[in-house]
Design an enzyme around this catalytic site. Sequence first.
Site, PDB file in Angstrom:
ATOM      1  N   SER A  32      45.409 -38.997  66.378  1.00  0.00           N
ATOM      2  CA  SER A  32      46.148 -38.162  67.332  1.00  0.00           C
ATOM      3  C   SER A  32      45.407 -38.030  68.662  1.00  0.00           C
ATOM      4  O   SER A  32      46.046 -37.933  69.724  1.00  0.00           O
ATOM      5  CB  SER A  32      46.406 -36.786  66.726  1.00  0.00           C
ATOM      6  N   THR A  33      44.076 -38.030  68.646  1.00  0.00           N
ATOM      7  CA  THR A  33      43.332 -37.933  69.912  1.00  0.00           C
ATOM      8  C   THR A  33      43.528 -39.206  70.719  1.00  0.00           C
ATOM      9  O   THR A  33      43.799 -39.154  71.934  1.00  0.00           O
ATOM     10  CB  THR A  33      41.824 -37.690  69.629  1.00  0.00           C
ATOM     11  N   ASP A  83      37.542 -44.221  70.537  1.00  0.00           N
ATOM     12  CA  ASP A  83      38.149 -43.764  69.284  1.00  0.00           C
ATOM     13  C   ASP A  83      37.754 -42.316  69.017  1.00  0.00           C
ATOM     14  O   ASP A  83      36.762 -41.813  69.564  1.00  0.00           O
ATOM     15  CB  ASP A  83      37.681 -44.671  68.116  1.00  0.00           C
ATOM     16  N   GLY A  84      38.513 -41.671  68.162  1.00  0.00           N
ATOM     17  CA  GLY A  84      38.218 -40.310  67.723  1.00  0.00           C
ATOM     18  C   GLY A  84      37.291 -40.319  66.524  1.00  0.00           C
ATOM     19  O   GLY A  84      36.715 -41.356  66.162  1.00  0.00           O
ATOM     20  N   ALA A  85      37.150 -39.166  65.886  1.00  0.00           N
ATOM     21  CA  ALA A  85      36.321 -39.066  64.672  1.00  0.00           C
ATOM     22  C   ALA A  85      36.740 -37.821  63.902  1.00  0.00           C
ATOM     23  O   ALA A  85      37.373 -36.918  64.457  1.00  0.00           O
ATOM     24  CB  ALA A  85      34.842 -38.980  65.040  1.00  0.00           C
ATOM     25  N   LYS A  96      34.548 -41.207  59.892  1.00  0.00           N
ATOM     26  CA  LYS A  96      35.846 -41.652  60.387  1.00  0.00           C
ATOM     27  C   LYS A  96      36.684 -42.150  59.205  1.00  0.00           C
ATOM     28  O   LYS A  96      36.181 -42.402  58.131  1.00  0.00           O
ATOM     29  CB  LYS A  96      35.672 -42.784  61.408  1.00  0.00           C
ATOM     30  N   GLY A  97      37.977 -42.278  59.470  1.00  0.00           N
ATOM     31  CA  GLY A  97      38.849 -42.828  58.441  1.00  0.00           C
ATOM     32  C   GLY A  97      39.872 -41.855  57.910  1.00  0.00           C
ATOM     33  O   GLY A  97      40.606 -42.178  56.974  1.00  0.00           O
ATOM     34  N   GLY A  99      42.533 -41.227  59.155  1.00  0.00           N
ATOM     35  CA  GLY A  99      43.827 -41.904  59.307  1.00  0.00           C
ATOM     36  C   GLY A  99      43.900 -43.212  58.516  1.00  0.00           C
ATOM     37  O   GLY A  99      44.912 -43.912  58.565  1.00  0.00           O
ATOM     38  N   GLU A 105      38.504 -50.108  62.567  1.00  0.00           N
ATOM     39  CA  GLU A 105      37.764 -49.298  63.544  1.00  0.00           C
ATOM     40  C   GLU A 105      36.290 -49.709  63.555  1.00  0.00           C
ATOM     41  O   GLU A 105      35.679 -49.838  64.620  1.00  0.00           O
ATOM     42  CB  GLU A 105      37.892 -47.813  63.199  1.00  0.00           C
TER      43      GLU A 105
END
Length: 222
Positions: A32-33, A83-85, A96-97, A99, A105
Amino acid sequence: MATNQDSRKEQAARAALEFIKPGMALGVGTGSTVNFLIDAMDRFRGDLAAVVASSRATEARLRARGFTVVELDQAGDLDLYVDGADEANKHFHLVKGGGGALTREKILAAASRKFVCIIDNSKWVATLGKFPLPVEVIPMARSWVARQFVKLRGQPVWRENFVTDNGNQILDVHNLQITNPPELESRLNQIPGIVTVGLFANRPADVILMAEDDGVKRMDRR
Ligand code: 5RP
């Protein structure tokens, strides 16, 4: 309705725009970020040497906004990965992960000269591991890998009804003591059947942009 957290995610995403320059080969993360980033990237359409997506969802969103998306094989090394986290610590180690896109990634992060991580301050932790560690596994090895995590005193939970973009499954491992993230990442990488561990410690972020109530804090790894 947009929440405060959404607004902080959007602020962090917008702060990453200054890292994107015309002519760059750019890797785009998932979540979402990152979606806020994609929605704010229109001015770079047609100006980037290559855009590579870390998931089918990101690829679809980029294409819907008119970007041409290529495979990493076509792009070569990337200049920048954003990327987000799910969690980040002061050593720039990440979990991460959430999603489920951790494998692609991790590949894009490894292939990039600079990795900029965009988070809101709810993701900042002293010790990684409160967020269950996502682990992508080959389906036939799922139960066996789960038992290896039990030996490590983790509690693996199969993310049912979820298949990764690579056709694999996810275990979310709760209650792991992640006191030494690089060591644990290397150790888990030795377990047959594990495709990718959602610990990003051996290739940490280079820059973290963290949105707080009073603005975005930039942290650079030395
Ligand atoms: C997806 C990820 C995301 O970066 C992570 O889950 C954070 O997501 P969001 O920006 O939606 O909070 O690792 O696999």
